[in-house]
Design a protein around this motif. Structure first.
Motif, PDB file in Angstrom:
ATOM      1  N   PRO A  15      43.074  43.730  33.350  1.00  0.00           N
ATOM      2  CA  PRO A  15      42.823  44.241  32.165  1.00  0.00           C
ATOM      3  C   PRO A  15      42.561  43.219  31.005  1.00  0.00           C
ATOM      4  O   PRO A  15      43.171  42.109  31.071  1.00  0.00           O
ATOM      5  N   ASP A  16      41.806  43.310  29.948  1.00  0.00           N
ATOM      6  CA  ASP A  16      41.776  42.576  28.972  1.00  0.00           C
ATOM      7  C   ASP A  16      43.383  42.442  28.273  1.00  0.00           C
ATOM      8  O   ASP A  16      44.045  43.719  28.148  1.00  0.00           O
ATOM      9  N   GLY A  17      43.763  41.271  28.131  1.00  0.00           N
ATOM     10  CA  GLY A  17      45.045  41.092  27.590  1.00  0.00           C
ATOM     11  C   GLY A  17      46.095  41.208  28.807  1.00  0.00           C
ATOM     12  O   GLY A  17      47.176  40.751  28.463  1.00  0.00           O
ATOM     13  N   GLY A  18      45.469  41.263  29.982  1.00  0.00           N
ATOM     14  CA  GLY A  18      46.596  41.195  31.231  1.00  0.00           C
ATOM     15  C   GLY A  18      47.020  40.033  31.590  1.00  0.00           C
ATOM     16  O   GLY A  18      45.979  39.038  31.474  1.00  0.00           O
ATOM     17  N   ASP A  19      48.089  39.772  32.142  1.00  0.00           N
ATOM     18  CA  ASP A  19      48.639  38.316  32.301  1.00  0.00           C
ATOM     19  C   ASP A  19      49.350  38.234  33.620  1.00  0.00           C
ATOM     20  O   ASP A  19      49.980  37.056  33.907  1.00  0.00           O
ATOM     21  N   THR A  20      49.656  39.250  34.258  1.00  0.00           N
ATOM     22  CA  THR A  20      50.540  39.346  35.222  1.00  0.00           C
ATOM     23  C   THR A  20      49.757  39.472  36.585  1.00  0.00           C
ATOM     24  O   THR A  20      49.172  40.582  36.847  1.00  0.00           O
ATOM     25  N   VAL A  21      50.186  38.651  37.592  1.00  0.00           N
ATOM     26  CA  VAL A  21      49.404  38.734  39.011  1.00  0.00           C
ATOM     27  C   VAL A  21      50.296  38.971  40.058  1.00  0.00           C
ATOM     28  O   VAL A  21      51.318  38.217  40.107  1.00  0.00           O
ATOM     29  N   ASP A  22      49.808  40.014  40.834  1.00  0.00           N
ATOM     30  CA  ASP A  22      50.960  40.230  42.016  1.00  0.00           C
ATOM     31  C   ASP A  22      50.120  40.013  43.148  1.00  0.00           C
ATOM     32  O   ASP A  22      48.894  40.356  43.242  1.00  0.00           O
ATOM     33  N   ALA A  23      50.617  39.430  44.263  1.00  0.00           N
ATOM     34  CA  ALA A  23      50.194  39.252  45.606  1.00  0.00           C
ATOM     35  C   ALA A  23      51.141  39.215  46.655  1.00  0.00           C
ATOM     36  O   ALA A  23      52.188  38.773  46.478  1.00  0.00           O
ATOM     37  N   VAL A  24      50.520  39.761  47.782  1.00  0.00           N
ATOM     38  CA  VAL A  24      51.381  39.527  48.861  1.00  0.00           C
ATOM     39  C   VAL A  24      50.607  38.611  49.718  1.00  0.00           C
ATOM     40  O   VAL A  24      49.512  38.768  50.123  1.00  0.00           O
ATOM     41  N   VAL A  25      51.325  37.627  50.409  1.00  0.00           N
ATOM     42  CA  VAL A  25      50.751  36.800  51.460  1.00  0.00           C
ATOM     43  C   VAL A  25      51.345  36.986  52.711  1.00  0.00           C
ATOM     44  O   VAL A  25      52.563  36.966  52.914  1.00  0.00           O
ATOM     45  N   THR A  26      50.646  37.164  53.779  1.00  0.00           N
ATOM     46  CA  THR A  26      51.174  37.391  54.992  1.00  0.00           C
ATOM     47  C   THR A  26      50.888  35.874  55.644  1.00  0.00           C
ATOM     48  O   THR A  26      49.852  35.388  55.879  1.00  0.00           O
ATOM     49  N   VAL A  27      51.941  35.388  56.261  1.00  0.00           N
ATOM     50  CA  VAL A  27      52.102  34.282  57.101  1.00  0.00           C
ATOM     51  C   VAL A  27      52.252  34.473  58.406  1.00  0.00           C
ATOM     52  O   VAL A  27      53.032  35.082  58.649  1.00  0.00           O
ATOM     53  N   SER A  28      51.463  33.886  59.268  1.00  0.00           N
ATOM     54  CA  SER A  28      51.593  34.185  60.661  1.00  0.00           C
ATOM     55  C   SER A  28      51.490  32.776  61.309  1.00  0.00           C
ATOM     56  O   SER A  28      50.764  31.803  61.026  1.00  0.00           O
ATOM     57  N   ALA A  29      52.525  32.701  62.485  1.00  0.00           N
ATOM     58  CA  ALA A  29      52.256  31.571  63.303  1.00  0.00           C
ATOM     59  C   ALA A  29      51.906  31.867  64.600  1.00  0.00           C
ATOM     60  O   ALA A  29      52.070  32.934  65.212  1.00  0.00           O
ATOM     61  N   ALA A  30      50.952  30.882  65.373  1.00  0.00           N
ATOM     62  CA  ALA A  30      50.645  31.186  66.904  1.00  0.00           C
ATOM     63  C   ALA A  30      50.516  29.892  67.358  1.00  0.00           C
ATOM     64  O   ALA A  30      50.562  28.855  66.789  1.00  0.00           O
TER      65      ALA A  30
END
Ligand SMILES: [Zn+2]
Ligand SMILES: [Zn+2]
Lengths: 425, 315
Positions: A15-30
């Protein structure tokens, strides 16, 4: 070789004025890529031989012997290994001279004969055990090194600072899975070791479970195909990395483990990987605010192996005037935020229970039951039921149980960080 | 090299590697990209800045031995693993009650608890450990190596090991023929009871009272060829096979009181470990000389503490 891939789950709209970003990163090995010779591996098994292992009519020591033999049985041919007997000192059990031996049917049989002769004697000084393991793994620099550590008691025969100094010496040198046998050990103390050394911590409630547990642990260690993997996080100038947590298969806060690479990049060591595993990470970053319509890169998440970049993914931020877009919470992020709250509710609930604060313990453990029930953590619900009587899991209405076995409270504590993954439809 | 709208030179083509602003209209794309911007990795240099240096690792295995019982020790040991000697204060454990053999009066600390001396020992131990870690090398009291024959020091890399070596480790000796069989099946049981005549002689009229009601007999099967008689101490890691702390509870027994050893022929010996109140073999009039091994035939009573009688029987 192993191929890494990473996938980012986020709602990039702020949103306007928002500054916090959340993310989930899935790391896979094959498995895949160029075929290289399998990397050299080291396995060190440290078994507690303190006097308290005599308890239960010698069953603890016998369980430890059998567990160690089961572990030795599954050490792959060619892997360098050793068995250390831990008391208030560290003793070379096999080989009898300080060193490592390559696994073969003959050396495994020799090792098991010596393990059969081990007896309980003396005290507990886990810092010395770790330094001894470190001394052994240092003989094969570049190998994937793993240590399995068993204790049945508290670290009574050295000072806290001695254990801390030993752990600091071992960080980055080998990974350590630590196990506590019975109920007389200290969860926080053992978890401190496994957490710093990128391993797992668990309870083995009864000596007759030693064999299965140690065999499984060693088998898992044998699957590791690539070591010195790190998550390299870039965040823009002026950003504040609030946390980086592993959230699956267990919750482990990696934030304090950051190693600065340059002004904007830092590495979080992830240790060794099998070529068929997958882990999830939850990242929260505060970035300089933008205007509606702006786009900015909030993070670049790279995987590096031995300092060489093997994958990169982007976490983005887009400022929007559309409230519906901006307030949507990504499913993965919501799920793991709940799993983190669950682990936290169990930890604070158990601490309150320990401190005799029954009201607070009831509230927190009730909330834990509710969260575990909602997310489908059926294992965690079972562990909670050993400590509380559940009246209604939907509302989290519980009563504290009166007679709780110490091993049950410890099992709940030590396993509270195990998570379930999102149901991907 | 690309330049962002804010004038930063960027090592990436999609977003600015300083401020994260998009570099051109074509930027963005999907949520994830493959590798391909390897230029970013060049900045990587110092890892491994963690770790606390090697200061905490102190030299060991230079042939120190316990001044009291001569069992080998390392510099880091706070107490002797064998006799409990406190290396810092130079004292033997004093936690057990001490009986005056004449009056039967109790001296020393209280029978149970005895926290003050335990705390002192811990404090002294901390000092010893700190001294050991601070001093790079130790001079004085260096005895000749006590490594037993057939177990030579690995030449060339002796001093800096974190390991302790020697015959007094937690490994049972190789059974004679080295033919695989781990431990002999137990063939002896210790019968533990209380003896009023012994009590009247050593402790009668003192502060200790004879157990009432009589706790009766208890039996401990002897597993292994070294059996310690004593009282449990969690703080010092002493767990005797024949444990005379509660419920058996003889407060006049030392933590490490006496040792039973079984020879290859199956016969037993008894050694008093310089216990505070002594060990009586056969009858309770004369106590044994400390640290002296004597044959112990089955059926011969052993008296320890204030009222405890231990007798070995065939299983
Ligand atoms: Zn820029
Ligand atoms: Zn000694």
């Amino acid at each position: 070789m192993t191929i890494f891939s990473a996938q980012v789950f986020q709602n990039e709209y702020l949103p306007d004025g928002g500054d916090t970003v959340d993310a989930v990163v899935t790391v896979s090995a094959a498995p895949g890529g160029e075929t290289k010779a399998r990397q050299e591996a080291v396995e060190v098994i440290v078994i507690d031989c303190s006097g308290s292992m005599k308890e239960e009519g010698g069953a603890k020591m016998e369980g430890a012997r059998r567990g160690t033999m089961a572990a030795i049985d599954v050490i792959r041919d060619g892997v360098w290994f050793a068995v250390v007997a831990g008391t208030s000192n560290a003793w070379p059990l096999y080989p009898q001279q300080v060193g490592l031996v390559q696994s073969s049917p003959q050396t495994r049989a020799e090792a098991k004969q010596l393990v059969a002769r081990v007896r309980p004697k003396g005290g507990t000084a886990m810092g010395k055990w770790l330094l001894a393991a470190n001394e052994l793994v240092s003989q094969r620099p570049g190998a994937i090194s793993h240590c399995t550590l068993l204790t049945d008691g508290k670290n009574q025969h050295e000072k806290d600072w001695e254990l801390d100094a030993a752990i600091a010496n071992c960080v980055g040198k080998f990974q350590c899975d630590a196990r506590g046998l019975g109920a007389d050990w200290d969860v926080d103390e053992v978890r401190k070791i496994s957490s710093a050394l990128l391993g797992t911590c668990d309870i083995i409630p009864s000596p007759d479970q030693m064999e299965d547990e140690f065999r499984a642990l060693t088998e898992a260690a044998m699957t590791k195909a690539v070591d010195r993997v790190a998550l390299r996080l870039w965040a823009p100038q002026g950003a504040n990395v609030q946390f980086v947590k592993q959230v699956a298969p267990t919750i482990e806060d990696l934030t304090p483990k950051a190693v600065q690479v340059d002004a904007l990049m830092r590495d979080f060591p992830l240790g060794a990987w099998a070529d068929d595993e997958s882990r999830d990470y939850h990242i929260r970053i505060q970035i300089p605010k933008g205007n509606v319509g702006d786009e900015r890169l909030a993070a670049r998440v790279m995987l590096v192996v031995d300092d060489e970049q093997v994958s990169a993914s982007l976490v983005r931020a887009v400022w929007t005037g559309d409230q519906a877009l901006a307030t949507r919470i990504n499913g993965e992020v919501a799920h793991y935020t709940g799993q983190e709250e669950l682990a936290d509710a169990i930890a604070t609930g158990l601490a309150a229970r320990e401190a005799g604060d029954e009201a607070n313990a009831t509230v927190k453990l009730g909330r834990a039951v509710q969260l575990a029930h909602e997310a489908g953590n059926s294992e965690t619900v079972k562990l909670l039921q050993n400590v509380v009587e559940v009246e209604d899991p939907k509302t989290g209405t519980v009563r504290l149980k009166r007679d709780v076995a110490q091993v049950d409270a410890m099992a709940l504590d030590v396993r509270s960080t195990r998570t379930v993954r999102v149901n991907k439809k | 090299m690309a330049t962002c709208p804010n004038g930063h030179e960027s090592s990436w083509e999609d977003f600015c590697s300083t401020c994260g602003d998009p570099i051109s209209e074509s930027a963005g794309g999907g949520g994830s990209t493959g590798a391909g911007d390897a230029g970013a990795a060049e900045a990587s240099a110092a890892t491994g800045a963690t770790g606390g240096g090697d200061a905490a690792k102190s030299a060991s295995e230079i042939g120190l031995s316990c001044p009291h019982c001569s069992v080998s020790r390392t510099e880091e040991d706070v107490f002797c693993e064998s006799c409990g000697y406190d290396f810092a204060s130079g004292t033997l454990p004093t936690e057990e009650a001490s009986l005056d053999p004449v009056s039967g009066a109790l001296s020393g600390s209280t029978p149970s608890g005895s926290t003050p001396s335990a705390t002192n020992a811990a404090a002294a131990g901390a000092a010893a450990a700190a001294a050991g870690a601070a001093a790079g090398s130790v001079t004085g009291e260096v005895a000749p190596p006590t490594t037993p024959p057939g177990d030579p020091q690995p030449s060339g890399k002796a001093p800096e090991s974190a390991f302790k070596k020697g015959a007094d480790g937690p490994v049972a000796p190789d059974p004679a023929g080295a033919t695989g069989e781990a431990t002999a099946a137990p063939d002896t049981v210790a019968v533990i009871s209380v003896d009023r005549d012994f009590f009247e002689r050593v402790a009668g009229g003192g502060e200790l009272s004879f157990p009432d009601p009589d706790p009766g007999e208890s039996r401990v099967t002897l597993v292994g060829n070294e059996i310690l008689i004593g009282r449990r101490s969690d703080s010092r890691g002493i767990y005797p096979e024949i444990d005379l702390s509660p419920p058996m509870d003889d407060p006049a027994v030392s933590h490490r009181h006496a040792m039973l050893r079984q020879g290859a022929d199956g016969s037993w010996t008894l050694t008093d470990l310089d216990s505070t109140n002594g060990t009586y073999l056969g009858d309770h009039t004369v106590s044994m000389a400390p640290n002296t091994e004597k044959p112990l035939p089955l059926g011969t009573p052993v008296f320890v503490g204030a009222y405890t009688k231990v007798t070995l029987e065939a299983l």
